[in-house]
Enzyme design. Structure first.
Site, PDB file in Angstrom:
ATOM      1  N   HIS A  42      11.759  68.027  73.656  1.00  0.00           N
ATOM      2  CA  HIS A  42      10.836  66.909  73.875  1.00  0.00           C
ATOM      3  C   HIS A  42       9.896  66.796  72.681  1.00  0.00           C
ATOM      4  O   HIS A  42       9.534  67.800  72.062  1.00  0.00           O
ATOM      5  CB  HIS A  42      10.035  67.131  75.159  1.00  0.00           C
ATOM      6  CG  HIS A  42       9.237  65.950  75.576  1.00  0.00           C
ATOM      7  ND1 HIS A  42       9.810  64.757  75.959  1.00  0.00           N
ATOM      8  CD2 HIS A  42       7.880  65.763  75.651  1.00  0.00           C
ATOM      9  CE1 HIS A  42       8.850  63.893  76.270  1.00  0.00           C
ATOM     10  NE2 HIS A  42       7.680  64.480  76.096  1.00  0.00           N
TER      11      HIS A  42
ATOM     12  N   CYS B 106      11.968  59.956  74.436  1.00  0.00           N
ATOM     13  CA  CYS B 106      10.885  60.526  73.624  1.00  0.00           C
ATOM     14  C   CYS B 106      11.153  60.406  72.128  1.00  0.00           C
ATOM     15  O   CYS B 106      10.303  59.956  71.355  1.00  0.00           O
ATOM     16  CB  CYS B 106      10.632  61.975  74.022  1.00  0.00           C
ATOM     17  SG  CYS B 106      11.931  63.126  73.544  1.00  0.00           S
TER      18      CYS B 106
ATOM     19  N   HIS C 279       3.659  60.017  74.048  1.00  0.00           N
ATOM     20  CA  HIS C 279       5.093  60.316  74.163  1.00  0.00           C
ATOM     21  C   HIS C 279       5.692  59.457  75.268  1.00  0.00           C
ATOM     22  O   HIS C 279       4.976  58.757  75.996  1.00  0.00           O
ATOM     23  CB  HIS C 279       5.307  61.800  74.485  1.00  0.00           C
ATOM     24  CG  HIS C 279       4.750  62.224  75.810  1.00  0.00           C
ATOM     25  ND1 HIS C 279       5.481  62.879  76.763  1.00  0.00           N
ATOM     26  CD2 HIS C 279       3.504  62.060  76.375  1.00  0.00           C
ATOM     27  CE1 HIS C 279       4.742  63.132  77.817  1.00  0.00           C
ATOM     28  NE2 HIS C 279       3.533  62.633  77.617  1.00  0.00           N
TER      29      HIS C 279
END
Length: 381
Positions: free
Chosen positions: A335, A283, A351
């Protein structure tokens, strides 16, 4: 003397061997019968016939082998075997206090990021964020990795106990908690056994930060009182002051659109721990590579990226902003994605997910609605 020692050793060996055998094989000697053999081994004739059904009604032959149940047999306790690919938490994690936020795991042979992620019920990306060395190197046998403690015991301080008792006495079923340094919503939710969503609902605005000495409403009863009214007033004033005092830079939508197009070129690219190229992205690697197109060098992990730029209110989100999530519980960022579209009550973002690689997702999805942490503005006019 030597004969006595030898006799003792032989006796010991036979005795030990008899304990280890479930069945004794007896060779019939001259003059022996089933009855005499049963007496010799302290068993019944029926037990002998159960093991030797052919002997019923037959004549015993000399040196014929007869199976005898061993009354002294003690089954050996079997130790549970550990499968070769089974994850074993080393002593360091056992020594770790249950109040510690992390545990340590020693990598065993044939373990992979995938198997560890399954074992601890976290994403592979979160493992890499907690252990940055994995972003530039492979998983090595013997390496010690850090994992979030799945069952932390919240530390109760005298300050909190006194505060809670005081509020309970005044409010009966109403509970207000005064935030201490380094406390998080996750930690407080565990301490009072309530859900984070409930805390956010009672205290609008706290998802964007939890100031020290903040009077957090933990539980609100059917009635109202001065303590609750003070806490609600304090929460509203604090949230308003934070938004008013924060200088929010206006995003550059032209640059944002350019970055969205660059990131979208990699849609479908697989997830790869530590990856920053079209061969695979994690990510933060996708964001790092994308923003390089504008000569913006972001930190390499999502947790560090969360400190980059300007943190803004979720309602102020625009295209090109970074959006952060805590995908393994608590409030620690693990994340990151980039905002691609903002609707009335929804933020869409691009993402790299561990399951599907580079893709679009939305805060309407239950998983991301639950794990949302913050939005940061990185590009400005």
């Amino acid at each position: 003397m030597k004969f006595n020692i030898l006799f003792i050793l032989i006796t010991f060996f036979v005795s030990a061997n008899s304990f280890a055998q479930k069945i004794i094989n007896h060779n019939v000697k001259s003059g022996e019968s089933i009855y005499s053999i049963a007496k010799k081994y302290d068993v019944t004739q029926a037990e002998i016939f159960d093991l030797n059904p052919k002997l019923k009604g037959a004549v015993l032959g000399l040196k014929e082998e007869v199976k005898i149940p061993n009354k002294k047999y003690k089954p050996e306790e079997k130790k549970p075997k550990v499968a070769k690919n089974e994850v074993v938490v080393v002593a360091e994690s056992e020594k770790t206090s249950s109040s510690e936020p992390y545990i340590t795991h020693k990598v065993e042979a044939k373990e992979t990021l995938y198997s560890l992620a399954k074992k601890y019920n976290v994403s592979m990306e979160s493992i890499c964020d907690l252990n940055p060395e994995l972003k530039t190197g492979n998983l090595k046998v013997g390496a010690k990795l850090k994992f979030v403690n799945p069952n932390p015991t919240p530390a109760v301080t005298e300050n909190n106990v006194a505060e809670t008792q005081k509020v309970d006495e005044i409010a009966n079923v109403n509970v207000v908690h005064k935030v201490l340094p380094k406390e998080t919503l996750y930690k407080i939710s565990k301490q009072y056994n309530v859900k984070i969503d409930e805390l956010v609902k009672l205290n609008p605005g706290v998802e964007n930060g939890l100031p020290v000495d903040y009077l957090l409403i933990v539980k609100k009863g059917s009635g109202t009182n001065a303590v609750i009214e003070e806490a609600e007033s304090h929460a509203t004033e604090t949230a308003s002051a934070e938004i008013e005092n924060k200088v929010i830079p206006v995003g550059n939508l032209a640059k944002a659109q350019f970055l969205i197009e660059k990131a979208s070129e990699h849609l479908g690219t697989r997830y790869r721990s530590g990856g920053t190229t079209s061969a695979g992205f994690d990510c933060s690697g996708l964001m790092f590579s994308t923003f390089k197109n504008l000569d913006i060098t972001l930190p390499r992990s999502s947790h560090e990226m969360a400190r980059y730029g300007t943190k803004i209110d979720k309602s102020q989100a625009q295209k090109g902003d970074l959006i952060f999530f805590a995908t393994f519980g608590g409030s620690r960022v693990s994340h990151v994605g980039m905002v691609t579209e903002v609707l009335d009550d929804e933020i869409r973002f691009i993402h790299s997910s561990t399951s599907s690689g580079v893709m679009y997702s939305s805060t309407k999805e239950r998983y991301y609605a639950r794990t949302f942490v913050q939005v940061n503005r990185v590009i400005a006019e």
